[in-house]
Write an enzyme that holds these catalytic residues in place. Structure first.
Site, PDB file in Angstrom:
ATOM      1  N   TYR A  35       0.854  -1.209   0.000  1.00  0.00           N
ATOM      2  CA  TYR A  35       0.000   0.000   0.000  1.00  0.00           C
ATOM      3  C   TYR A  35       0.883   1.250   0.000  1.00  0.00           C
ATOM      4  O   TYR A  35       0.635   2.208  -0.741  1.00  0.00           O
ATOM      5  CB  TYR A  35      -0.900  -0.048   1.238  1.00  0.00           C
ATOM      6  CG  TYR A  35      -1.834   1.123   1.435  1.00  0.00           C
ATOM      7  CD1 TYR A  35      -3.055   1.186   0.766  1.00  0.00           C
ATOM      8  CD2 TYR A  35      -1.522   2.147   2.333  1.00  0.00           C
ATOM      9  CE1 TYR A  35      -3.935   2.248   0.974  1.00  0.00           C
ATOM     10  CE2 TYR A  35      -2.399   3.213   2.545  1.00  0.00           C
ATOM     11  CZ  TYR A  35      -3.600   3.265   1.865  1.00  0.00           C
ATOM     12  OH  TYR A  35      -4.464   4.318   2.079  1.00  0.00           O
ATOM     13  N   LYS A  88       0.805   4.166  -2.779  1.00  0.00           N
ATOM     14  CA  LYS A  88       0.363   5.514  -2.431  1.00  0.00           C
ATOM     15  C   LYS A  88       1.467   6.555  -2.632  1.00  0.00           C
ATOM     16  O   LYS A  88       1.195   7.689  -3.028  1.00  0.00           O
ATOM     17  CB  LYS A  88      -0.142   5.539  -0.983  1.00  0.00           C
ATOM     18  CG  LYS A  88      -1.500   4.890  -0.810  1.00  0.00           C
ATOM     19  CD  LYS A  88      -2.557   5.530  -1.703  1.00  0.00           C
ATOM     20  CE  LYS A  88      -3.967   5.296  -1.220  1.00  0.00           C
ATOM     21  NZ  LYS A  88      -4.977   5.853  -2.143  1.00  0.00           N
TER      22      LYS A  88
HETATM   23  N1  LIG Z   1      -9.514   6.436   5.738  1.00  0.00           N
HETATM   24  C1  LIG Z   1      -8.324   7.029   5.840  1.00  0.00           C
HETATM   25  O1  LIG Z   1      -7.926   7.502   6.925  1.00  0.00           O
HETATM   26  C2  LIG Z   1      -7.423   7.113   4.653  1.00  0.00           C
HETATM   27  C3  LIG Z   1      -6.109   7.568   4.851  1.00  0.00           C
HETATM   28  C4  LIG Z   1      -5.266   7.733   3.755  1.00  0.00           C
HETATM   29  C5  LIG Z   1      -5.732   7.413   2.484  1.00  0.00           C
HETATM   30  N2  LIG Z   1      -7.008   6.928   2.315  1.00  0.00           N
HETATM   31  C6  LIG Z   1      -7.429   6.623   0.959  1.00  0.00           C
HETATM   32  O2  LIG Z   1      -8.690   7.244   0.707  1.00  0.00           O
HETATM   33  C7  LIG Z   1      -9.420   6.471  -0.252  1.00  0.00           C
HETATM   34  C8  LIG Z   1     -10.807   6.168   0.308  1.00  0.00           C
HETATM   35  O3  LIG Z   1     -10.646   5.373   1.459  1.00  0.00           O
HETATM   36  P1  LIG Z   1     -11.797   5.077   2.534  1.00  0.00           P
HETATM   37  O4  LIG Z   1     -11.123   5.052   3.836  1.00  0.00           O
HETATM   38  O5  LIG Z   1     -12.960   5.950   2.304  1.00  0.00           O
HETATM   39  O6  LIG Z   1     -12.145   3.559   2.149  1.00  0.00           O
HETATM   40  P2  LIG Z   1     -13.527   2.807   1.919  1.00  0.00           P
HETATM   41  O7  LIG Z   1     -13.199   1.361   1.916  1.00  0.00           O
HETATM   42  O8  LIG Z   1     -14.552   3.295   2.892  1.00  0.00           O
HETATM   43  O9  LIG Z   1     -13.970   3.274   0.453  1.00  0.00           O
HETATM   44  C9  LIG Z   1     -13.278   2.886  -0.691  1.00  0.00           C
HETATM   45  C10 LIG Z   1     -14.278   2.615  -1.804  1.00  0.00           C
HETATM   46  O10 LIG Z   1     -13.552   2.292  -2.993  1.00  0.00           O
HETATM   47  C11 LIG Z   1     -14.267   1.285  -3.685  1.00  0.00           C
HETATM   48  N3  LIG Z   1     -13.370   0.556  -4.589  1.00  0.00           N
HETATM   49  C12 LIG Z   1     -12.400  -0.340  -4.264  1.00  0.00           C
HETATM   50  N4  LIG Z   1     -11.802  -0.800  -5.362  1.00  0.00           N
HETATM   51  C13 LIG Z   1     -12.382  -0.185  -6.422  1.00  0.00           C
HETATM   52  C14 LIG Z   1     -12.174  -0.251  -7.816  1.00  0.00           C
HETATM   53  N5  LIG Z   1     -11.261  -1.068  -8.357  1.00  0.00           N
HETATM   54  N6  LIG Z   1     -12.929   0.547  -8.629  1.00  0.00           N
HETATM   55  C15 LIG Z   1     -13.878   1.370  -8.096  1.00  0.00           C
HETATM   56  N7  LIG Z   1     -14.127   1.431  -6.772  1.00  0.00           N
HETATM   57  C16 LIG Z   1     -13.386   0.686  -5.941  1.00  0.00           C
HETATM   58  C17 LIG Z   1     -14.810   0.397  -2.562  1.00  0.00           C
HETATM   59  O11 LIG Z   1     -15.896  -0.413  -2.999  1.00  0.00           O
HETATM   60  C18 LIG Z   1     -15.195   1.425  -1.498  1.00  0.00           C
HETATM   61  O12 LIG Z   1     -16.561   1.795  -1.578  1.00  0.00           O
HETATM   62  C19 LIG Z   1      -8.571   5.234  -0.525  1.00  0.00           C
HETATM   63  O13 LIG Z   1      -7.818   5.433  -1.694  1.00  0.00           O
HETATM   64  C20 LIG Z   1      -7.660   5.153   0.691  1.00  0.00           C
HETATM   65  O14 LIG Z   1      -6.482   4.456   0.414  1.00  0.00           O
HETATM   66  C21 LIG Z   1      -7.851   6.764   3.379  1.00  0.00           C
END
Ligand SMILES: NC(=O)c1ccc[n+]([C@@H]2O[C@H](COP(=O)([O-])OP(=O)(O)OC[C@H]3O[C@@H](n4cnc5c(N)ncnc54)[C@H](O)[C@@H]3O)[C@@H](O)[C@H]2O)c1
Length: 309
Positions: free
Chosen positions: A157, A161
């Site tokens: 990851y 990223k």
């Molecule tokens: N939550 C955090 O604190 C955090 C921190 C840093 C980065 N992020 C990044 O933010 C983004 C959103 O994360 P989140 O925490 O809301 O996660 P989440 O799991 O709640 O939402 C992610 C969504 O992406 C969809 N998804 C996965 N693979 C896919 C694909 N191939 N095509 C289309 N949709 C797809 C999933 O079905 C899900 O609904 C991610 O890229 C994650 O890595 C999150």
């Protein structure tokens, strides 16, 4: 927010059905943009579209995976077919496949590169000709502190990223002469992304009481969404920059170049020289933040006292 931040703009949010993506969709729709809510989980994408429409906004669902060229093209086509335009892309779709380094299989690495790197690359590439043609575009690459600062237990990851930061920088250069601004986001929010697959060792590594303190403050996705809205709006003027957003904290994150140590010549430098000067080489005092590679080379030339131009 005034509607003029978006006018009739159309924005694609990948992974828009849950967590942060859902919050971005709702914020952007409230601010006046038409949204393509993309998510491989069709039910949650449909829910977000319904929520936007019932509040009087405009939205269309797309269930394609970002991880294939065809899927990415189809996401962009949804915007063009349903709304006749495309102005912004939020590359948010993501997942995790956590494990300590030696446990990470090629499939776990591929999963991360597919959804984060290839996904963001393909969707943006599909949107690019339209943005160039109209001389306007806004792109957000959702990177992560898990990549830019990193932790144990998710090397796949982290690599993906951090890769998005490089993609953001390169595209920001190529986009600037066409009115396309590309920035990166490092969000923090409480979502379900790691619920079924926690990052091994991460929580244990936090200073005592930190998580409780942050939870007391609150980590809602809604506190990140305004930053994303700004970056895909007409108010945004910055490009090639990265921003941390979470818990009501907003800050620029950057890669800097230190003052360093200069050898007298390019020949005859020994390991001993490096060992003796390693503190100067590592020192953060006098660092500068070059925008692009030529700026860094210019900084090196200046540091060496070279004449050029
Ligand atoms: N939550 C955090 O604190 C955090 C921190 C840093 C980065 N992020 C990044 O933010 C983004 C959103 O994360 P989140 O925490 O809301 O996660 P989440 O799991 O709640 O939402 C992610 C969504 O992406 C969809 N998804 C996965 N693979 C896919 C694909 N191939 N095509 C289309 N949709 C797809 C999933 O079905 C899900 O609904 C991610 O890229 C994650 O890595 C999150």
């Amino acid at each position: 927010m005034a509607e003029s931040y978006f006018g009739d703009d159309v924005v694609v949010v990948t992974g828009g059905g849950r967590g942060l993506g859902r919050a971005y969709c709702l914020e952007l729709a409230r601010d006046g943009a038409a949204i393509v809510v993309n998510d491989v989980a069709a039910d949650v994408a449909d829910d977000v579209v319904r929520e936007i429409e019932s509040a009087g906004g405009r939205a269309a669902a797309s269930y394609d995976s970002v991880a294939t060229l065809e899927g990415a093209r189809s996401i962009v086509d949804t915007a063009l077919e349903r709304f006749g335009a495309l102005h912004g892309v939020v590359n948010n779709a993501g997942s995790m496949a956590n494990g300590m380094f030696e446990e990470i299989t090629p499939a776990m690495l591929d999963r991360m590169l597919d959804v984060h790197v290839r996904g963001s690359f393909f969707v943006t590439q599909a949107a690019w000709p339209r943005m160039r043609e109209q001389g306007y575009g806004r792109v957000v690459m959702v990177s992560s502190s898990g990549g830019m600062f990193a932790a144990s237990g998710h090397a796949n990851y982290a690599a993906a990223k951090a890769g998005l930061y490089g993609l953001c920088k390169a595209l920001s250069w190529e986009g600037q002469e066409h009115g396309i601004l590309v920035n990166a986001l490092l969000p923090f929010a409480e979502t379900t992304i790691a619920a079924a697959d926690p990052v091994p060792g991460l929580v244990e590594a936090f200073p005592k009481g930190l998580l409780e303190g942050l939870s007391a403050r609150g980590r809602p996705p809604e506190a990140v969404a305004p930053m994303v809205a700004y970056l895909v709006s007409r108010a945004c003027t910055v490009t090639g920059e990265a921003f941390c957003a979470g818990m009501g904290h907003f800050a620029r994150v950057f890669v800097a170049h230190g003052r360093g140590w200069n050898a007298a010549d390019t020949v005859g430098i020994t390991v001993d020289d490096i060992a003796r000067h390693v503190d100067e080489i590592r020192d953060l005092g006098g660092h500068r933040v070059p925008k692009y590679l030529p700026d860094e080379l210019e900084l090196i030339a200046q540091s060496l006292g070279l004449e050029y131009g």
